[in-house]
Design an enzyme around this catalytic site. Structure first.
Site, mmCIF file in Angstrom:
data_model
loop_
_atom_site.group_PDB
_atom_site.id
_atom_site.type_symbol
_atom_site.label_atom_id
_atom_site.label_comp_id
_atom_site.label_asym_id
_atom_site.label_seq_id
_atom_site.Cartn_x
_atom_site.Cartn_y
_atom_site.Cartn_z
ATOM 1 C CB CYS A 2 -1.717 0.131 40.315
ATOM 2 S SG CYS A 2 -3.127 -0.004 39.715
ATOM 3 C CD1 TRP A 74 -4.163 5.792 35.713
ATOM 4 C CD2 TRP A 74 -4.681 3.819 34.746
ATOM 5 N NE1 TRP A 74 -4.533 5.982 34.340
ATOM 6 C CE2 TRP A 74 -4.787 4.913 33.855
ATOM 7 C CE3 TRP A 74 -5.137 2.445 34.484
ATOM 8 C CZ2 TRP A 74 -5.277 4.536 32.505
ATOM 9 C CZ3 TRP A 74 -5.536 2.333 32.939
ATOM 10 C CH2 TRP A 74 -5.490 3.149 32.196
ATOM 11 N N GLY A 99 -3.341 -4.677 38.079
ATOM 12 C CA GLY A 99 -3.956 -5.640 36.783
ATOM 13 C C GLY A 99 -5.136 -5.650 36.638
ATOM 14 C CE LYS A 483 4.474 13.421 24.324
ATOM 15 N NZ LYS A 483 4.789 12.363 23.927
ATOM 16 C CD GLU A 486 0.954 11.928 25.846
ATOM 17 O OE1 GLU A 486 1.081 10.640 26.215
ATOM 18 O OE2 GLU A 486 1.974 12.299 25.622
ATOM 19 C CE LYS A 600 7.567 8.029 31.788
ATOM 20 N NZ LYS A 600 7.406 8.774 30.690
HETATM 21 N N1 HGA Z 1 -8.122 -3.482 38.447
HETATM 22 C C1 HGA Z 1 -7.795 -2.732 39.589
HETATM 23 C C2 HGA Z 1 -6.166 -2.292 39.235
HETATM 24 C C3 HGA Z 1 -6.115 -1.355 38.322
HETATM 25 C C4 HGA Z 1 -4.568 -1.271 38.074
HETATM 26 O O1 HGA Z 1 -3.703 -2.424 37.823
HETATM 27 N N2 HGA Z 1 -4.158 0.008 37.402
HETATM 28 O O2 HGA Z 1 -2.911 -0.125 36.864
HETATM 29 C C5 HGA Z 1 -8.563 -1.504 39.669
HETATM 30 O O3 HGA Z 1 -9.245 -1.196 38.898
HETATM 31 O O4 HGA Z 1 -8.577 -1.147 40.781
#
Ligand code: HGA
Length: 605
Positions: A2, A74, A99, A483, A486, A600
Site C-alpha cells: 500500500c 494491496w 498494515g 521468477k 511471479e 514490491k
Molecule cells: N489491511 C488493509 C491494508 C492492506 C495493506 O497494508 N497492504 O499493504 C486492507 O486490507 O485494506
C-alpha cells in the site's frame, strides 16, 4: 505494498496526490482512492484496479480542496473492490492505512454492538469507526487519535483527515513505515520517500510507535505515551524525476540489461583492485571474532542468502545458518554468543525481515543489513549497512537487486575469509580479480538474449516447469522457478538435481520442460547424469552450461554460458533464468512489471 500520500496544502490536492500515487504504482496494488477536505467537508473517490480507473472517476466527478489523502491498496482483508478500497470514511473522518490490525475482529464486534455498521470487509474500517466514536464522545482530535492508537494491535501506518478541521492531519507509525515531508506553508505524509519525491526532500522518518499532529505550519511528533518528541530532519536522495524505461518495453527488461553496469558500480564500492583487497565499511566489532553467521531474508533475497552460505562456509570456514524471515523468529533460533546476523531486503522495509532483525538485536546479536534503499528502516536499525547500490528497482520481480546482493555477499565472504586468516593476500587478490570480471561476462550472456527468447517461447505454454541445479546453483534453480511463477504464472519448482529421483521425477513427461543449470564445475557430471534421467523419461531438457557439449545430445535446447569461477557463476546464471521468465511472460502477454497479486515492498507480515 500500500502507498500512502497525505497533503495539507495551498493548491488543489487531487492532481498532486495522483502524481505521487503514480510513483508508487510499481509497488503493486489492486485498488486506489483519494479523499479531500474542502471547506470543512470530506468527500472521496475510489476505484478497483489501476489508477487510470480512479483518474476516470475523478474526471467525471472532480474532488475540490487543498487537503487530501490518497492510497494504493494491496488487499490483505477483503477483496480488491471499491467498497474495500481506502480511504475509509465516516461522517467525521477519512483514513488510509497500510498494515494489518490484528485485533480487528474483537474491535468490530465491540463497535457492532454499539450500532456501527460496516461497509466492507477490511480491518481498516474499525480504526475509522473507533476514532469516530471517541470524537463523538467529545474528546479533542488529538486525544481521540491517541486513544484510538492505544486500542490497536498489529502493524499500521495511518493518515487521517477530520471533518471541520481544515488545517489538521494526523499520522501514526507502528510496524509500517511513515514519513513526514516538510514544505513551505505546507506539510505532507507519505509511506516512503518515493511517495513524497515530487513534494519534498526534507523528511522526518517517524520511529516505531510515533504519531504526528500536523498543520500547514507545524509538525509535532509524539511517542507512544503521548510525550512530544523531536525527530531529526533528513534530506532525501530520492530524485524527483520519474524513473523511466529508456528504450525498453518493461522496467524488468531494462533492469535485467542494466545488470553489468549496476554490478560494476556495486562492486566498485567494495573492491580495491589495485590493492587486491575487499574494503568494507568500518564495523563496530571484529569480523575475525564472529563465531557464526545467520542469514535471514524473504523471496529472492532469501535465495541470495542461500548462495552466500556456500561462499561463506567454503571460503571463511564459518558455520552459516539461513532461514526465511517469516519462519525465523517463530522457531526459537539458537544464537551463538557474539554471532553475526545478516538481513537482506531490497526495500529495507520487508516486515518479516525487519521483525527478525529486531528479534536478533534484542538477543544481543551483531546486525548487518544488505539493502538497496539507504533511508530504509532496516538501514537505520542495523549496526552495519552494506548498500547494494542497484539503483531504484521498479519491476516487481527482483532482478538487478538480486545480482547486486550476490556481488556484495561475495565480497563480504572474501573479506570474512581474509579476516579469519582462511585466505592469504594472493588468494584475496585472485578473488577480487575474479569478481572484477563479472560485469564483462554478464554482458556476454545478455548479448545472446535472442536465443533465450526462442527457448522461452517453448516453455511459455507449459503447465509445469522444473529448474534443477546442484551446490551453489541449487538456489539459482529456485530463483529461476520463482521468477517464472511471479511473472508468467506458470507453475515452476526449483530442485536440487540429485533430489529429483526422490519424488519430483514422477512429474516428468514430454510436456514438462526442465531447465538444467550446469556450469563446468566439479558437480557437472552429477548434474548431467540427473538430466539424462529426465531425458530417459521424455522430459524436455534445456541446458545452461559452458560445457557438456557431448552430453547435450538429445537435449531439447542448450544455451552456451561463459566460463567463470565459483564467485561469479551464480551471478551469471541468474541472467538466463531471469530472461527465460521475462520472455515467457511477454509471450503470454502478462503484466510483467506489475504481476497480479504481487507487491514490491512487502510491508505486512
Ligand atoms: N489491511 C488493509 C491494508 C492492506 C495493506 O497494508 N497492504 O499493504 C486492507 O486490507 O485494506
Amino acid at each position: 505494498m500500500c502507498g500512502i500520500v497525505g497533503i495539507l496544502g495551498t493548491t488543489a490536492a487531487t492532481p498532486r496526490i495522483l502524481e505521487s500515487l503514480k510513483r508508487l504504482e510499481y509497488r503493486g496494488y489492486d485498488s486506489a482512492g483519494i479523499a479531500t477536505l474542502n471547506a470543512g467537508t470530506l468527500d472521496r473517490r475510489r476505484a478497483a484496479g489501476k489508477l487510470e480507473n480512479l483518474s476516470t472517476k475523478l474526471k467525471e466527478a472532480p474532488l475540490q480542496g487543498n487537503n487530501g489523502i490518497g492510497h494504493t491498496r494491496w488487499a490483505t482483508h477483503g477483496e480488491p473492490s471499491e467498497a474495500n478500497a481506502h480511504p475509509h470514511m465516516t461522517d467525521r473522518i477519512a483514513i488510509v492505512h497500510n498494515g494489518i490490525i490484528e485485533n480487528f475482529r474483537s474491535l468490530k464486534a465491540e463497535l457492532t454492538e454499539t450500532g456501527v455498521t460496516f461497509e466492507g470487509e477490511t480491518d481498516t474500517e474499525v480504526v475509522a469507526h473507533l476514532l469516530t466514536r471517541y470524537l463523538k464522545e467529545g474528546l479533542s482530535p488529538r486525544d481521540a487519535f491517541h486513544k484510538t492508537l492505544g486500542r490497536l494491535e498489529g502493524a499500521f501506518a495511518l493518515c487521517v483527515l477530520i471533518r471541520g478541521e481544515d488545517n489538521l492531519m494526523f499520522g501514526a507509525r507502528e510496524g509500517s513505515p511513515l514519513v513526514v515531508g516538510l514544505g513551505s506553508g505546507e506539510n505532507y505524509l507519505g509511506s516512503d520517500a518515493m511517495a513524497l519525491a515530487s513534494l519534498s526532500s526534507r523528511l522526518i522518518y517517524l520511529e516505531e510507535g510515533d504519531w504526528v499532529e500536523m498543520t500547514r505550519e507545524t509538525v509535532q511528533v509524539y511517542d507512544t505515551t503521548g510525550r512530544p518528541v523531536k525527530r531529526s530532519v533528513s534530506i532525501s536522495q530520492v530524485a524527483s524525476t520519474m524513473v523511466d524505461k529508456g528504450n525498453h518495453r518493461h522496467f524488468m527488461q531494462k533492469e535485467i540489461f542494466e545488470q553489468p553496469t549496476v554490478v560494476a558500480q556495486s562492486l566498485g564500492r567494495y573492491l580495491d583492485p589495485n590493492a587486491g583487497k575487499v574494503t568494507l565499511p568500518d564495523m563496530p566489532f571484529e569480523l575475525a571474532t564472529v563465531p557464526k553467521v545467520t542469514l535471514v531474508a524473504c523471496g529472492t533475497s532469501y535465495y541470495a542468502a542461500l548462495v552466500a552460505r556456500y561462499w561463506i562456509e567454503k571460503l571463511a570456514r564459518v558455520p552459516v545458518e539461513v532461514d526465511i524471515a517469516s519462519e525465523f523468529r517463530y522457531r526459537a533460533p539458537v544464537y551463538a554468543e557474539g554471532g553475526l546476523c545478516i538481513f537482506i531486503s531490497q526495500s529495507g522495509e520487508t516486515a518479516d525481515t525487519l521483525a527478525a532483525l529486531r528479534h536478533a538485536k534484542e538477543a544481543g546479536q551483531r546486525v548487518l543489513v544488505l539493502v538497496n534503499v539507504l533511508e530504509s528502516t532496516m538501514a537505520r536499525e542495523a549496526d552495519v549497512v552494506l548498500p547494494i547500490h542497484a539503483g531504484p528497482e521498479i519491476g516487481v520481480a527482483s532482478t538487478k537487486a538480486f545480482t547486486c546482493q550476490l556481488s556484495v555477499l561475495a565480497a563480504f565472504a572474501v573479506n570474512l575469509a581474509a579476516a579469519k586468516g582462511q585466505i592469504d593476500d594472493p588468494q584475496e587478490d585472485a578473488y577480487v580479480a575474479e569478481l572484477e570480471s563479472a560485469p564483462k561476462l554478464m554482458a556476454q550472456v545478455l548479448h545472446n538474449d535472442a536465443k533465450l527468447q526462442t527457448i522461452a517461447r517453448s516453455i511459455a505454454h507449459a503447465r509445469d516447469v522444473l529448474f534443477v541445479g546442484r551446490g551453489i546453483h541449487y538456489p539459482i534453480a529456485m530463483e529461476g522457478a520463482l521468477k517464472l511463477k511471479e511473472i508468467s504464472y506458470i507453475h515452476a519448482e526449483g530442485y536440487a538435481a540429485g533430489e529429483l529421483k526422490h519424488g519430483p521425477i514422477a512429474l516428468i513427461d514430454e510436456n514438462v520442460p526442465v531447465i538444467g543449470i550446469a556450469p563446468n564445475d566439479d558437480l557437472i557430471d552429477k548434474t548431467v547424469s540427473n538430466l539424462q534421467e529426465i531425458m530417459a523419461r521424455q522430459g524436455k531438457v534445456i541446458l545452461l552450461s559452458d560445457n557438456a557439449e557431448d552430453e547435450a545430445e538429445g537435449m531439447f535446447a542448450r544455451f552456451e554460458m561463459p566460463s567463470a569461477g565459483e564467485l561469479v557463476t551464480p551471478i551469471l546464471y541468474a541472467i538466463p533464468v531471469q530472461l527465460l521468465a521475462y520472455y515467457a511472460a511477454v509471450e503470454k502477454g502478462t503484466d510483467v512489471d506489475q504481476p497480479r497479486n504481487l507487491a514490491k515492498s512487502v510491508t505486512v507480515e
